[in-house]
Design a protein around this motif. Structure first.
Motif, mmCIF file in Angstrom:
data_model
loop_
_atom_site.group_PDB
_atom_site.id
_atom_site.type_symbol
_atom_site.label_atom_id
_atom_site.label_comp_id
_atom_site.label_asym_id
_atom_site.label_seq_id
_atom_site.Cartn_x
_atom_site.Cartn_y
_atom_site.Cartn_z
ATOM 1 N N GLN A 1 1.215 -26.702 26.284
ATOM 2 C CA GLN A 1 2.361 -27.314 25.609
ATOM 3 C C GLN A 1 3.678 -26.694 26.058
ATOM 4 O OE1 GLN A 1 1.589 -29.837 23.617
ATOM 5 N NE2 GLN A 1 3.672 -30.395 23.103
ATOM 6 N N ASN A 2 3.648 -25.396 26.326
ATOM 7 C CA ASN A 2 4.904 -24.694 26.614
ATOM 8 C C ASN A 2 5.163 -24.519 28.113
ATOM 9 O OD1 ASN A 2 3.900 -22.785 23.812
ATOM 10 N ND2 ASN A 2 5.349 -24.451 23.755
ATOM 11 N N PHE A 3 4.203 -24.007 28.861
ATOM 12 C CA PHE A 3 4.402 -23.841 30.301
ATOM 13 C C PHE A 3 4.285 -25.177 31.035
ATOM 14 C CE2 PHE A 3 2.912 -19.241 29.909
ATOM 15 C CZ PHE A 3 4.192 -18.751 30.016
ATOM 16 N N PHE A 4 3.134 -25.846 30.837
ATOM 17 C CA PHE A 4 2.869 -27.058 31.605
ATOM 18 C C PHE A 4 3.839 -28.186 31.247
ATOM 19 C CE2 PHE A 4 0.395 -31.062 32.198
ATOM 20 C CZ PHE A 4 0.350 -31.027 33.581
ATOM 21 N N ILE B 1 13.792 -20.634 27.660
ATOM 22 C CA ILE B 1 13.585 -19.191 27.874
ATOM 23 C C ILE B 1 12.780 -18.585 26.731
ATOM 24 C CG2 ILE B 1 14.738 -16.961 28.105
ATOM 25 C CD1 ILE B 1 17.152 -18.473 29.279
ATOM 26 N N LEU B 2 13.206 -18.866 25.509
ATOM 27 C CA LEU B 2 12.552 -18.298 24.334
ATOM 28 C C LEU B 2 11.112 -18.790 24.217
ATOM 29 C CD1 LEU B 2 13.179 -16.484 21.898
ATOM 30 C CD2 LEU B 2 13.801 -18.526 20.620
ATOM 31 N N MET B 3 10.920 -20.072 24.479
ATOM 32 C CA MET B 3 9.587 -20.659 24.409
ATOM 33 C C MET B 3 8.618 -19.958 25.346
ATOM 34 S SD MET B 3 8.365 -24.485 25.522
ATOM 35 C CE MET B 3 8.997 -25.374 24.103
ATOM 36 N N ASN B 4 9.068 -19.680 26.548
ATOM 37 C CA ASN B 4 8.169 -19.106 27.538
ATOM 38 C C ASN B 4 7.943 -17.611 27.335
ATOM 39 O OD1 ASN B 4 7.434 -21.358 29.429
ATOM 40 N ND2 ASN B 4 9.658 -21.564 29.464
ATOM 41 N N ALA C 1 5.379 -17.649 24.660
ATOM 42 C CA ALA C 1 4.078 -18.037 25.207
ATOM 43 C C ALA C 1 3.428 -16.881 25.964
ATOM 44 C CB ALA C 1 4.248 -19.245 26.125
ATOM 45 N N LEU C 2 4.228 -16.102 26.687
ATOM 46 C CA LEU C 2 3.688 -14.957 27.423
ATOM 47 C C LEU C 2 3.117 -13.900 26.475
ATOM 48 C CD1 LEU C 2 6.345 -14.465 30.260
ATOM 49 C CD2 LEU C 2 3.915 -14.984 30.575
ATOM 50 N N PHE C 3 3.854 -13.615 25.406
ATOM 51 C CA PHE C 3 3.363 -12.638 24.435
ATOM 52 C C PHE C 3 2.106 -13.144 23.736
ATOM 53 C CE2 PHE C 3 7.694 -10.597 24.392
ATOM 54 C CZ PHE C 3 7.248 -9.330 24.750
ATOM 55 N N ILE C 4 2.048 -14.447 23.462
ATOM 56 C CA ILE C 4 0.854 -15.017 22.837
ATOM 57 C C ILE C 4 -0.355 -14.832 23.749
ATOM 58 C CG2 ILE C 4 -0.256 -17.240 22.312
ATOM 59 C CD1 ILE C 4 2.299 -18.072 20.899
ATOM 60 N N LEU C 5 -0.188 -15.104 25.030
ATOM 61 C CA LEU C 5 -1.284 -14.919 25.976
ATOM 62 C C LEU C 5 -1.727 -13.455 26.032
ATOM 63 C CD1 LEU C 5 -0.350 -17.183 29.030
ATOM 64 C CD2 LEU C 5 -2.362 -17.393 27.562
ATOM 65 N N LEU C 6 -0.758 -12.555 26.108
ATOM 66 C CA LEU C 6 -1.056 -11.127 26.222
ATOM 67 C C LEU C 6 -1.841 -10.623 25.018
ATOM 68 C CD1 LEU C 6 -0.742 -8.253 27.378
ATOM 69 C CD2 LEU C 6 1.489 -8.148 26.240
ATOM 70 N N PHE C 7 -1.296 -10.843 23.828
ATOM 71 C CA PHE C 7 -1.904 -10.257 22.638
ATOM 72 C C PHE C 7 -3.138 -11.019 22.169
ATOM 73 C CE2 PHE C 7 2.559 -8.608 22.097
ATOM 74 C CZ PHE C 7 2.238 -7.286 22.361
ATOM 75 N N PHE C 8 -3.214 -12.331 22.458
ATOM 76 C CA PHE C 8 -4.397 -13.063 22.034
ATOM 77 C C PHE C 8 -5.604 -12.768 22.914
ATOM 78 C CE2 PHE C 8 -2.472 -16.561 19.218
ATOM 79 C CZ PHE C 8 -2.954 -15.926 18.087
#
Length: 509
Positions: free
Chosen positions: A365-368, A126-129, A132-139
């Motif tokens: 690494q995280n989703f896939f 849960i925490l990993m994903n 990962a979502l926040f990384i995608l959003l802000f990056f």
């Protein structure tokens, strides 16, 4: 196109070709995802320091900060620079070595979401994903700021179409990052950090001389109401002095909090070959940061003395470009101007490559691997990584299509997002063994959501609510972590045992 412009363009094309060549050279080292994302934990202290700082500053250092100083004077830019300098040093002191060691203890984590998941034994990921979502959003937002900087550079210099310039720059970044991975971008960042440092000092020296010396620059600034004050700013439109109150000072200083949550900086700490070398990296990186920030502010102030009515609105962020064009316009100097302007390319590329790589790791690494296909082969992971990297770059380029976008404003939002989402959690995870998974999730979500709500809704109320969104979001995240961890079950004995192992390794190393 004039002969001078051709000379500048040749210099810049040569630099870009060099960057691509480095990517191709180091691409052969990427046999595994660990090598692609973290360079096999083989960075030396100089590369660690310079790549951490260069990847952090982005085009904001040569465009956003000088533009802010040019438009409003010393106060806003100086308090922001002080906050960043303090944040840089404290991050090296309190985060670098502990994170390098704990990521080894936590199943040799190779990304920041990996570390969070392994640190808290999050079997459901849960925490990993969420991370990962926040990384995608802000990056996506952060990467867009770099593309904007490049588009503005070529449009301002040569009159090229802004969108075409931005897209070509993005393609170059994508090509060498896809091929070269983390090791290539770290080596490139070392080169680019050195270039940025030399460029800043050179332009300040040449600019001050052209303005009649530093004494004359100070005299010119003093003649403008509030321009050189730390508690007032000068209006570029009216010339009047405006108060710079405690809320704005706190907003400037709050920028320093962002460092604790920057994934692309934290990754450098994780990638150094020996934790004991981080002390040397800290000295190098902190010195580079302080001197570079001072030079960036001075460029804006010297630029205002030289060209007081040249720029307005979002165009103030072009002051560094204009100084290069106008101060180096005779003989063979346009070639030098091209090299100087490569500093902007260096700043943009050194951030965008890191951000794209981190975003691709979040998906591959995280989703896939973490959710879709836990037994994925290295070849499959690398393929997904590269597809994701290209996709993120495309979305970021779409965000960057507006030529009137402010580099400073775009970066400030993404900076706040990472600082509040990951910063408090990084600190608590390294220094408080009682923090648990529920507290970690609450802190991450609380910080990230507060940044967005504060920026979009609450800041519009004005007054105390106009404070930079990073500060209240950072506080909210800390409170969520502490309160939720306290009212929910303690971490498992295994987590406590790992924490004690980490503390033991800290004493030994």
């Amino acid at each position: 196109m004039s002969t001078k412009e051709v000379m500048m363009l040749i210099s810049m094309i040569g630099y870009l070709l060099l960057i691509v060549a480095i990517g191709i050279l180091f691409g052969k080292h990427n046999k595994t995802s660990e090598e692609f994302y973290i360079g096999g934990r083989g960075l030396g202290p100089w590369v660690t320091a310079m790549s951490a700082e260069a990847s952090d500053m982005s085009g904001w250092l040569l465009m956003g900060l000088p533009g802010l100083a040019y438009a409003t004077g010393l106060a806003d830019a100086a308090w922001t620079a002080v906050g960043l300098a303090l944040g840089t040093y404290l991050n090296w002191v309190f985060t670098a070595r502990p994170l390098r060691i704990y990521t080894q203890v936590a199943k040799n984590s190779i990304t920041v979401p990996d570390y969070f998941s392994n640190r808290f034994h999050d079997s459901k990921k849960i925490l990993m994903n969420i991370a990962a979502l926040f990384i995608l959003l802000f990056f996506v937002v952060y990467t867009a700021s770099g593309f904007v900087a490049c588009g503005k550079l070529f449009a301002s210099l040569f009159g090229f179409n802004y969108a075409a310039s931005m897209v070509v720059s993005a393609i170059i970044v994508v090509v060498y990052t896809v091929v070269g991975g983390f090791l290539a971008e770290s080596v490139v960042d070392f080169v680019q950090g050195t270039l940025m440092f030399v460029v800043l000092i050179t332009i300040v020296t040449i600019g001050a001389n052209a303005a009649g010396g530093f004494a004359q620059v100070i005299a010119d600034g003093s003649a403008r109401e509030g321009y050189l004050s730390l508690f007032q700013i000068n209006s570029l439109e009216t010339g009047a002095a405006l108060n710079f109150d405690i809320i704005k000072i706190l907003s400037g200083l709050a920028w320093g909090l962002g460092y604790f949550g920057m994934p692309h900086v934290l990754l450098r700490f994780m990638a150094i070959r020996d934790a004991r070398e981080l002390k040397k990296s800290r000295r190098i990186g902190s010195t580079w940061c302080v001197i570079s920030l001072i030079m960036a502010v001075l460029i804006g102030i010297i630029g205002r003395a030289l060209y007081p009515t040249l720029l307005a609105g979002a165009a103030v962020e072009n002051i560094f470009i204009e100084m290069c064009k106008r101060l180096l316009d005779t003989g063979l100097l346009p070639i030098l101007a091209g090299v100087m302007l490569c500093g902007i390319l260096a700043a943009q590329i050194s951030s965008s490559d890191s951000q794209l790589l981190l975003a691709s790791s979040a998906v591959a690494q995280n989703f896939f691997k973490g959710l879709v296909k836990p037994k994925a082969t290295e070849k499959e992971i690398m393929k997904v990584s590269r597809i994701t990297l290209v996709s993120v770059a495309v979305v970021a380029a779409l965000f960057a299509l507006n030529p009137n976008s402010s580099v400073f404003r775009i970066v400030s939002f993404a900076w706040a997002g990472f600082g509040a989402t990951f910063g408090p959690l990084i600190i608590f995870s390294l220094y408080w063994k009682r923090i648990n998974l529920a507290g970690a999730i609450a802190g991450m979500v609380g910080g990230g959501v507060t940044v967005v709500l504060w920026k979009v809704l609450i800041s519009k109320l004005g007054g105390i609510f106009s404070v930079y969104e990073l500060l209240p979001a950072f506080i909210v995240s800390c409170l969520c972590i502490y309160i939720v961890s306290k009212v929910t079950a303690e971490p498992s004995k295994e987590i406590y045992a790992e924490f004690e192992e980490y503390k033991r390794m800290m004493k030994e190393q």
